[in-house]
Structure formats: structure tokens, C-alpha cells
Motif scaffolding. Sequence first.
Motif, short mmCIF file in Angstrom:
data_model
loop_
_atom_site.label_atom_id
_atom_site.label_comp_id
_atom_site.label_asym_id
_atom_site.label_seq_id
_atom_site.Cartn_x
_atom_site.Cartn_y
_atom_site.Cartn_z
N LEU A 190 20.90 -3.89 0.74
CA LEU A 190 20.67 -5.17 1.40
C LEU A 190 21.63 -6.23 0.87
O LEU A 190 22.16 -7.04 1.63
N ARG A 191 21.82 -6.25 -0.45
CA ARG A 191 22.76 -7.23 -1.03
C ARG A 191 24.15 -7.03 -0.48
O ARG A 191 24.84 -7.99 -0.12
N ALA A 192 24.59 -5.79 -0.43
CA ALA A 192 25.94 -5.50 0.04
C ALA A 192 26.09 -5.83 1.52
O ALA A 192 27.15 -6.27 1.97
N LEU A 193 25.02 -5.63 2.27
CA LEU A 193 25.06 -5.90 3.71
C LEU A 193 25.21 -7.38 3.99
O LEU A 193 25.94 -7.80 4.88
N GLY A 194 24.54 -8.21 3.19
CA GLY A 194 24.53 -9.65 3.45
C GLY A 194 25.60 -10.43 2.72
O GLY A 194 25.86 -11.58 3.05
N LEU A 195 26.24 -9.82 1.72
CA LEU A 195 27.19 -10.56 0.89
C LEU A 195 28.59 -9.98 1.04
O LEU A 195 29.10 -9.29 0.16
N ARG A 196 29.20 -10.25 2.17
CA ARG A 196 30.53 -9.72 2.44
C ARG A 196 31.61 -10.80 2.43
O ARG A 196 32.78 -10.51 2.33
N LYS A 197 31.22 -12.06 2.58
CA LYS A 197 32.19 -13.15 2.68
C LYS A 197 32.27 -13.92 1.36
O LYS A 197 31.27 -14.10 0.68
N ASP A 198 33.48 -14.41 1.04
CA ASP A 198 33.66 -15.19 -0.18
C ASP A 198 32.80 -16.45 -0.18
O ASP A 198 32.27 -16.85 -1.21
N SER A 199 32.66 -17.10 0.99
CA SER A 199 31.87 -18.33 1.07
C SER A 199 30.40 -18.05 0.75
O SER A 199 29.73 -18.86 0.09
N THR A 200 29.90 -16.91 1.19
CA THR A 200 28.52 -16.52 0.89
C THR A 200 28.36 -16.26 -0.60
O THR A 200 27.38 -16.67 -1.22
N TRP A 201 29.35 -15.57 -1.19
CA TRP A 201 29.30 -15.29 -2.62
C TRP A 201 29.33 -16.58 -3.43
O TRP A 201 28.63 -16.70 -4.43
N ARG A 202 30.16 -17.54 -3.03
CA ARG A 202 30.25 -18.80 -3.78
C ARG A 202 28.91 -19.52 -3.80
O ARG A 202 28.48 -20.04 -4.84
#
Length: 251
Positions: A190-202
Motif C-alpha cells: 500500500l505504501r509503495a502504491l500511494g507513494l510514487r511522486k516526489d511531491s507526495t514523499w516530501r
Amino acid sequence: MIKTGQKHKRDEDRVSGLWLESEQVRPPKSISDQIYELLKKKILNSEILPGARLMQEEVAKAFHASRTPIRHAFHLLEKDGLVERLPQNGVRITRLDLETIKDLFAIRGVLEAYGVELACDRIQPAAIQALRQIRDQANRMLESSNVPAETRLRQIFELNSLFHETIYESTRSRYLMDQISNLRDTVLRLRALGLRKDSTWRHSWDEHSQLIDCLDRRDKKAAGKLMRRHVANAMSHVLSQWNSDVKAGIH
């Protein structure tokens, strides 16, 4: 008088007690176990997406291996619920349906909020410092322009997992860690599915920084509230990506 057999047994117990289980010598991993772990990591990191097909012959060729270890690796992945069998010696990466995603995030929200509240009582300064170091590594990776995008994403994802695991371990609650461990593989997907963009990670690492501050202050109420919001935001990102994948025909 102690019999010879009893004394020998006591000597063996004394010697074995000197070593932790993690320090015991183990044989090298088999080829099938190594292939299983590599495929599992790629599935959990969403490098192989839901619905993708893997065929024995193709995977065997990619790993320069015979079909036997590939067949065993597929069997282990099937036991984990990560793949489903297909005709002609293949498997397909399992899909996560909408109801499952919502249920898992609800359970995760309860467990992780409780975990961070418990960590406020039990975390040691060294663990807080470790969390800061993990965050700093992630921020440096996010700002790096010299690392390929896929490599950067993989490393940030691994740092994210390490961050959460450090909090779990700081609770020193075996029962909590067992419950979280039972959900580990699906949570990682689930984490990998939702966290693909740098902006989301920031945004995610900004919340991690706030969480470190709560732990440092031992502010249980703020920490629990922040973690529930963190999980809710993660679910929002996953559902957004899930809907995009549906439109693209991935699910």
C-alpha cells in the motif's frame, strides 16, 4: 553427584546461551529463496504492478536458472498471497480491491496511532536520533539530481519503512510488533502504491519531522493525532493512485 550426561547438557546450554539467535551460523540461502526474495521485494515496492504476469520460462531466463527454483519461488509468493496461479506455469500479481484497501488502512490507523503513543513513553534518545538521521537521509535523497529516479524512489521507500520500524521497535511491545508484522507485506504494498511522486514523499517526510518532534516532547496526544492524519493522508494517496490505475486498466 551430577551424571556425565547431565553435566554435558548443562555445558551445552551455557555455551548456546552466550549467543543471540541472530548470531547463529546459518547455511547460505538457496537459489529459489534468493529469487523469491528478489521477486517479493519488487512486488512490495510496486516495481512489478498488480495484474502483471510472470511466466516460469521468462523468469528462469532472466535469472539464468532452471525452472525448478522458479517454481518453488512462485509457490512461496502464492503462500504470501502476492500472486495467483495461471495456466501454463505462470502467476499473476494479485490485485488489491477497494474494500480491502480501506479495511487495511483502518486497522493500520488504530495500530500505528497506539504504537506512536506507546513510543512516547518508551522511546530512548538514541532511537529519536536514529529517526532524525533516517529523515535527513531521505531529504538528501529527495533533493539529489544525480541518482536515477527509480533508484531514488526505491531508497526513499526503504528509508520510510525503516523509519516506521524504528518507532515500532522503540515501543518494546512484542504483541504490537506481532500484529503489525502480520500486516507487513500488505502495508508495504500500500505504501509503495500511494507513494510514487516526489511531491507526495516530501509531504510524507514533513509529517515524519513533526512526528519526531512529538516523540521528543513525549506528547502522546499530538503524536497519536498526527499519526492518524498521516495514515489518512496515505490512504488518500493510495486511493487516488488506485483510481488512476483502474482507468488505465491495471486493476
